[in-house]
Design an enzyme around this catalytic site. Sequence first.
Site, PDB file in Angstrom:
ATOM      1  N   SER A 128      53.794 122.577  80.134  1.00 10.93           N
ATOM      2  CA  SER A 128      52.695 123.518  80.344  1.00 10.93           C
ATOM      3  C   SER A 128      51.494 122.860  81.012  1.00 10.93           C
ATOM      4  O   SER A 128      50.822 123.473  81.855  1.00 10.93           O
ATOM      5  CB  SER A 128      52.275 124.142  79.012  1.00 10.93           C
ATOM      6  OG  SER A 128      53.355 124.831  78.421  1.00 10.93           O
ATOM      7  N   HIS A 179      46.955 122.749  77.966  1.00 14.67           N
ATOM      8  CA  HIS A 179      46.716 123.838  78.914  1.00 14.67           C
ATOM      9  C   HIS A 179      45.389 123.661  79.650  1.00 14.67           C
ATOM     10  O   HIS A 179      45.338 123.681  80.888  1.00 14.67           O
ATOM     11  CB  HIS A 179      46.725 125.178  78.188  1.00 14.67           C
ATOM     12  CG  HIS A 179      48.093 125.623  77.779  1.00 14.67           C
ATOM     13  ND1 HIS A 179      48.384 126.934  77.442  1.00 14.67           N
ATOM     14  CD2 HIS A 179      49.264 124.944  77.659  1.00 14.67           C
ATOM     15  CE1 HIS A 179      49.663 127.038  77.135  1.00 14.67           C
ATOM     16  NE2 HIS A 179      50.214 125.845  77.245  1.00 14.67           N
TER      17      HIS A 179
END
Length: 252
Positions: A128, A179
């Site tokens: 991610s 993230h």
Amino acid sequence: MFLRTEKSVKEFIQSYPIISTLVIINISIWILGLLPITFFDRLYDLGVGSHFDIQNGEYWRFLTPIFLHGGFTHMLFNSFSLILFGPALEQMLGRLKFILAYLGAGVLANIATFLLNPDLGFAHVGTSGAIYGLFGIYVFMVVFRKHLIDAQSAQIIVIIFIIGLIMTFIRPGINEYGHVLGFVSGFVIAPLLLTKARPFNPWKNPHSNGPKDIQFNPNRWKKKNFFQRLRLNPFFIFFIIVLIIFIVQNFF
């Protein structure tokens, strides 16, 4: 930029070999993790981004978590995101710069996570951070390199990024550091990577069927039913599988 024009998986692989290789690696490692073999379990443990082990000198763990995932849905969604948002950048940056962008954003995100999160019990896996790094590059284009991205694609990027950022903080079990810091890393390295980059051209790849292949089609006015239209894009099937798995796991 994000509307796939490839008519087969083979054509996609030929046009975007780096994206395809990364997806194959993700799937292969996940499949190996299903096998009842202690050796593979040990390799997985050696690759997890464990802050305790990094503190003790195992610095390869800044890289290896990028290729590991916490389950089938995790792997599938990250791979699908890579398939959807990666091709334009692979063409615009070139293969080498794209690898540097993907791995660089992922590694920088993991390093920043280690430095900013003092919890030595913290551990993480997933690509991610690297994918959000790609978003960081796209957002940099939207702000500072508008000539590289069309208005419609810019709107898509901004909307998906905002949604993804919101989901990052409301869904449990997500590495918020990865993230956010992945996005920041991609945004920071973007000016270096976008040097000499050109706008995405869906017909540039030698394996894509561009305008030179357009011929008279006697059936062009013939209406196609719903299933015939879906059959034209193999990635639609992939998306439906991901959507079904997500619904089953989250609502049943």
